[in-house]
Design a protein around this motif. Structure first.
Motif, short mmCIF file in Angstrom:
data_model
loop_
_atom_site.label_atom_id
_atom_site.label_comp_id
_atom_site.label_asym_id
_atom_site.label_seq_id
_atom_site.Cartn_x
_atom_site.Cartn_y
_atom_site.Cartn_z
N GLY A 1 -49.91 20.09 -6.52
CA GLY A 1 -49.17 19.40 -7.57
C GLY A 1 -49.50 19.85 -8.98
O GLY A 1 -48.83 19.44 -9.93
N ASP A 2 -50.52 20.70 -9.12
CA ASP A 2 -50.87 21.23 -10.44
C ASP A 2 -49.98 22.41 -10.81
O ASP A 2 -50.05 22.91 -11.94
CB ASP A 2 -52.33 21.67 -10.48
N SER A 3 -49.16 22.86 -9.90
CA SER A 3 -48.24 23.96 -10.19
C SER A 3 -47.25 23.51 -11.27
O SER A 3 -46.54 22.52 -11.11
CB SER A 3 -47.47 24.35 -8.93
N ALA A 4 -47.23 24.24 -12.38
CA ALA A 4 -46.41 23.84 -13.52
C ALA A 4 -46.50 24.90 -14.60
O ALA A 4 -47.25 25.86 -14.49
CB ALA A 4 -46.89 22.49 -14.08
N LEU A 5 -45.71 24.68 -15.66
CA LEU A 5 -45.83 25.48 -16.87
C LEU A 5 -46.76 24.73 -17.81
O LEU A 5 -46.52 23.56 -18.13
CB LEU A 5 -44.45 25.66 -17.51
N TYR A 6 -47.83 25.36 -18.24
CA TYR A 6 -48.78 24.73 -19.14
C TYR A 6 -48.52 25.25 -20.56
O TYR A 6 -48.62 26.46 -20.81
CB TYR A 6 -50.22 24.98 -18.69
N LEU A 7 -48.22 24.33 -21.44
CA LEU A 7 -47.83 24.66 -22.79
C LEU A 7 -48.91 24.27 -23.78
O LEU A 7 -49.53 23.21 -23.66
CB LEU A 7 -46.53 23.93 -23.16
N CYS A 8 -49.11 25.15 -24.75
CA CYS A 8 -50.00 24.87 -25.86
C CYS A 8 -49.15 24.76 -27.12
O CYS A 8 -48.20 25.54 -27.30
CB CYS A 8 -51.02 26.00 -25.98
N ALA A 9 -49.46 23.81 -27.96
CA ALA A 9 -48.73 23.64 -29.22
C ALA A 9 -49.74 23.52 -30.35
O ALA A 9 -50.78 22.87 -30.19
CB ALA A 9 -47.84 22.41 -29.18
N SER A 10 -49.45 24.14 -31.49
CA SER A 10 -50.34 24.00 -32.63
C SER A 10 -49.61 23.40 -33.81
O SER A 10 -48.39 23.49 -33.93
CB SER A 10 -50.96 25.35 -33.01
N SER A 11 -50.37 22.74 -34.66
CA SER A 11 -49.82 22.21 -35.90
C SER A 11 -50.85 22.39 -37.00
O SER A 11 -52.05 22.50 -36.73
CB SER A 11 -49.41 20.75 -35.76
N LEU A 12 -50.36 22.44 -38.23
CA LEU A 12 -51.23 22.73 -39.37
C LEU A 12 -52.32 21.67 -39.51
O LEU A 12 -53.49 21.98 -39.62
CB LEU A 12 -50.38 22.80 -40.65
N GLU A 13 -51.89 20.45 -39.51
CA GLU A 13 -52.83 19.34 -39.58
C GLU A 13 -52.67 18.53 -38.29
O GLU A 13 -52.23 19.04 -37.28
CB GLU A 13 -52.55 18.47 -40.81
N SER A 14 -53.01 17.29 -38.34
CA SER A 14 -52.83 16.43 -37.19
C SER A 14 -51.35 16.33 -36.87
O SER A 14 -50.53 16.28 -37.78
CB SER A 14 -53.39 15.05 -37.49
N PRO A 15 -50.98 16.32 -35.58
CA PRO A 15 -49.56 16.32 -35.20
C PRO A 15 -48.74 15.18 -35.77
O PRO A 15 -47.52 15.25 -35.78
CB PRO A 15 -49.60 16.27 -33.68
N ASP A 16 -49.38 14.13 -36.22
CA ASP A 16 -48.58 13.03 -36.74
C ASP A 16 -47.98 13.37 -38.10
O ASP A 16 -46.99 12.79 -38.51
CB ASP A 16 -49.41 11.75 -36.86
N ARG A 17 -48.57 14.33 -38.80
CA ARG A 17 -48.03 14.69 -40.11
C ARG A 17 -47.26 16.01 -40.08
O ARG A 17 -46.49 16.29 -40.97
CB ARG A 17 -49.17 14.83 -41.12
N ASP A 18 -47.51 16.78 -39.08
CA ASP A 18 -46.89 18.10 -39.04
C ASP A 18 -46.24 18.36 -37.71
O ASP A 18 -46.69 17.88 -36.68
CB ASP A 18 -47.94 19.19 -39.30
N THR A 19 -45.19 19.16 -37.74
CA THR A 19 -44.51 19.49 -36.51
C THR A 19 -45.36 20.43 -35.67
O THR A 19 -46.20 21.16 -36.17
CB THR A 19 -43.16 20.16 -36.80
N GLN A 20 -45.12 20.38 -34.38
CA GLN A 20 -45.83 21.22 -33.45
C GLN A 20 -45.00 22.44 -33.10
O GLN A 20 -43.79 22.34 -32.92
CB GLN A 20 -46.14 20.45 -32.16
#
Lengths: 114, 113
Positions: free
Chosen positions: A84-103
């Motif tokens: 069940g761990d078979s999947a696409l694993y995605l990483c996302a980055s944002s400049l600051e904390s994701p609540d203030r910046d888009t990922q």
């Protein structure tokens, strides 16, 4: 500028094995989040790191762990792999904390567990 | 009940049509609303980002948020075959001490030439 990069692109493992996935954020970005996307579903949140500290963890078992390094890159580790761990694993980055910046997302690592 | 509900489609439209994609949500703590486009076997790409009720336009794309109804929409005008992809709505809100992003399941769109 380079976007978010992830390695490897594809990975095939067998049940019970361990896997390490890697992510390099956009230059200057301090926050990295990891998501699991099963085929036909939206991404599910796994971890969020900001300034090398874990800020949040989704509803995933302790077999999943992660860390962020001083250069803001990150690793996701999964132990005792299940089918069940078979999947696409995605990483996302944002400049600051994701609540203030888009990922911004990387292309993902496609993990297949046999 | 899921926090975010999105019709999975698939949605098939002729080229040039106006496309309407929608999501509903139940968590009043959601503050930021995003739409992502995801091509097959690729990572999601951010299309629109809003944080208030009302409309936001960017080229052929318009994002609409109605917080009172807990409903968001994405409109695509003059749809093109290159718009064929899966569209994911996403929402961000404070939960458990941090801002968590929750995605819908995605709507698969096909624009037929």
């Amino acid at each position: 500028d380079a976007g978010v990069t992830q390695s490897p692109t594809h990975l095939i493992k067998t049940r019970g094995q361990h896997v390490t996935l890697r992510c390099s954020p956009i230059s200057g970005h301090k926050s990295v989040s990891w998501y699991q996307q099963v085929l036909g579903q939206g991404p599910q949140f796994i971890f969020q790191y900001y300034e090398k500290e874990e800020r949040g963890r989704g509803n995933f078992p302790d077999r999943f762990s992660a860390r962020q390094f001083p250069n803001y890159s990150s690793e996701l580790n999964v132990n005792a792999l299940l089918l069940g761990d078979s999947a696409l694993y995605l990483c996302a980055s944002s400049l600051e904390s994701p609540d203030r910046d888009t990922q911004y997302f990387g292309p993902g690592t496609r993990l297949t567990v046999l | 009940q899921k926090e975010v509900e999105q019709d999975p489609g698939p949605l098939s439209v002729p080229e040039g049509a106006i496309v309407s994609l929608n999501c509903t949500y139940s968590n009043s703590a959601f503050q930021y609303f995003m739409w992502y486009r995801q091509y097959s076997r690729k990572g999601p790409e951010l299309l629109m980002y809003t944080y208030s009720s009302g409309n936001k336009e960017d080229g052929r794309f318009t994002a609409q948020v109605d917080k009172s109804s807990k409903y968001i929409s994405l409109f695509i005008r003059d749809s093109q075959p290159s718009d064929s992809a899966t569209y994911l709505c996403a929402m961000s809100g404070y939960s458990g001490g941090y801002q968590k992003v929750t995605f819908g399941t995605g709507t698969k769109l096909q624009v037929i030439p």
